[in-house]
Design a protein around this motif. Structure first.
Motif, mmCIF file in Angstrom:
data_model
loop_
_atom_site.group_PDB
_atom_site.id
_atom_site.type_symbol
_atom_site.label_atom_id
_atom_site.label_comp_id
_atom_site.label_asym_id
_atom_site.label_seq_id
_atom_site.Cartn_x
_atom_site.Cartn_y
_atom_site.Cartn_z
ATOM 1 N N LYS A 68 34.734 23.306 34.202
ATOM 2 C CA LYS A 68 35.931 24.276 34.370
ATOM 3 C C LYS A 68 35.356 25.541 33.992
ATOM 4 O O LYS A 68 34.602 25.820 32.872
ATOM 5 C CB LYS A 68 37.130 23.645 33.450
ATOM 6 N N GLN A 69 35.878 26.693 34.547
ATOM 7 C CA GLN A 69 35.613 28.128 34.327
ATOM 8 C C GLN A 69 37.022 28.675 34.286
ATOM 9 O O GLN A 69 37.730 28.794 35.357
ATOM 10 C CB GLN A 69 34.459 28.760 35.088
ATOM 11 N N VAL A 70 37.344 29.680 33.371
ATOM 12 C CA VAL A 70 38.471 30.643 33.483
ATOM 13 C C VAL A 70 38.041 31.887 34.127
ATOM 14 O O VAL A 70 37.109 32.580 33.975
ATOM 15 C CB VAL A 70 38.800 30.883 32.144
ATOM 16 N N MET A 71 39.008 32.167 35.087
ATOM 17 C CA MET A 71 38.826 33.475 35.957
ATOM 18 C C MET A 71 40.000 34.314 35.651
ATOM 19 O O MET A 71 41.094 33.723 35.518
ATOM 20 C CB MET A 71 38.524 33.216 37.449
ATOM 21 N N TYR A 72 40.007 35.461 35.729
ATOM 22 C CA TYR A 72 40.964 36.506 35.175
ATOM 23 C C TYR A 72 41.245 37.248 36.624
ATOM 24 O O TYR A 72 40.654 38.105 37.137
ATOM 25 C CB TYR A 72 40.704 37.500 34.330
ATOM 26 N N ASN A 73 42.321 36.733 37.359
ATOM 27 C CA ASN A 73 42.928 37.373 38.587
ATOM 28 C C ASN A 73 44.007 38.645 38.150
ATOM 29 O O ASN A 73 44.916 38.375 37.451
ATOM 30 C CB ASN A 73 43.647 36.515 39.429
ATOM 31 N N MET A 74 43.918 39.735 39.059
ATOM 32 C CA MET A 74 44.639 40.601 38.913
ATOM 33 C C MET A 74 45.478 40.906 40.241
ATOM 34 O O MET A 74 45.038 41.251 40.974
ATOM 35 C CB MET A 74 43.978 42.289 38.705
ATOM 36 N N PRO A 75 46.566 40.290 40.099
ATOM 37 C CA PRO A 75 47.336 40.358 41.468
ATOM 38 C C PRO A 75 47.818 41.801 41.733
ATOM 39 O O PRO A 75 47.955 42.870 40.997
ATOM 40 C CB PRO A 75 48.700 39.677 40.930
ATOM 41 N N TYR A 76 47.823 41.946 43.081
ATOM 42 C CA TYR A 76 48.030 43.358 43.781
ATOM 43 C C TYR A 76 49.759 43.151 44.084
ATOM 44 O O TYR A 76 50.315 42.468 44.526
ATOM 45 C CB TYR A 76 47.565 43.323 45.176
ATOM 46 N N VAL A 87 47.145 40.595 34.025
ATOM 47 C CA VAL A 87 46.073 39.697 34.147
ATOM 48 C C VAL A 87 46.490 38.220 34.067
ATOM 49 O O VAL A 87 46.848 37.855 33.147
ATOM 50 C CB VAL A 87 44.922 40.269 33.537
ATOM 51 N N ILE A 88 46.058 37.533 35.125
ATOM 52 C CA ILE A 88 46.489 36.129 35.120
ATOM 53 C C ILE A 88 45.273 35.141 34.972
ATOM 54 O O ILE A 88 44.538 35.161 35.858
ATOM 55 C CB ILE A 88 47.327 35.665 36.251
ATOM 56 N N PRO A 89 45.014 34.403 33.961
ATOM 57 C CA PRO A 89 44.027 33.489 33.905
ATOM 58 C C PRO A 89 44.281 32.123 34.796
ATOM 59 O O PRO A 89 45.298 31.620 34.784
ATOM 60 C CB PRO A 89 43.931 33.189 32.361
ATOM 61 N N VAL A 90 42.893 31.953 35.433
ATOM 62 C CA VAL A 90 43.105 30.869 36.425
ATOM 63 C C VAL A 90 41.854 29.985 36.068
ATOM 64 O O VAL A 90 40.708 30.461 36.017
ATOM 65 C CB VAL A 90 42.934 31.164 37.795
ATOM 66 N N THR A 91 42.127 28.753 35.784
ATOM 67 C CA THR A 91 41.071 27.582 35.686
ATOM 68 C C THR A 91 40.645 27.155 36.990
ATOM 69 O O THR A 91 41.422 26.321 37.753
ATOM 70 C CB THR A 91 41.713 26.698 34.708
ATOM 71 N N ILE A 92 39.396 27.518 37.171
ATOM 72 C CA ILE A 92 38.826 27.003 38.535
ATOM 73 C C ILE A 92 37.611 25.798 38.137
ATOM 74 O O ILE A 92 37.110 25.857 37.034
ATOM 75 C CB ILE A 92 38.226 27.814 39.535
ATOM 76 N N ASP A 93 37.280 25.024 39.038
ATOM 77 C CA ASP A 93 36.126 23.909 38.885
ATOM 78 C C ASP A 93 34.969 24.754 39.538
ATOM 79 O O ASP A 93 35.051 25.555 40.572
ATOM 80 C CB ASP A 93 36.253 22.689 39.813
#
Length: 110
Positions: A68-76, A87-93
């Motif tokens: 698992k890795q946490v990415m930080y998405n910034m919504p437009y 900033v929204i943290p999203v967990t991805i594989d």
């Protein structure tokens, strides 16, 4: 003769290529970019005899574990004032591999 194409996470490329080389596989490494997350991948090309294909795949699977890795998405948002974004943290594989095994019609080393 077979060629194994393995598309792996770039973070795993050093360990995979070292282990394949230690086991006497010839490996060519290409820098590639994935379509989904637009992150760097590595595509390995491994030429080998048919009876060693499973050995190569086992090494790739062992060295490319999923995690698992946490990415930080910034919504437009079109009307948001500058500097006022959440900033929204999203967990991805990440990790793992996509593997293709292809027959080789002709092989020459010159």
């Amino acid at each position: 003769m077979k060629i194994v194409f393995a598309i792996i996470h770039s973070d795993d490329s050093v360990n995979v290529t070292e282990e394949l080389t230690l086991n006497h596989f010839s490996v060519t490494k290409l820098a590639t970019t994935g379509g989904f997350m637009r992150k760097g991948n590595t595509t390995l090309m491994i030429g080998t005899e048919e009876e060693r294909v499973e050995e190569a795949i086992t090494i790739i699977k062992t060295e490319c574990g999923k995690r698992k890795q946490v990415m930080y998405n910034m919504p437009y948002t079109e009307n948001a004032p500058p500097g006022n974004c959440t900033v929204i943290p999203v967990t991805i594989d990440v990790g793992g591999a996509v593997i293709f095994v292809v027959d080789v019609d002709r092989y020459e080393k010159v």
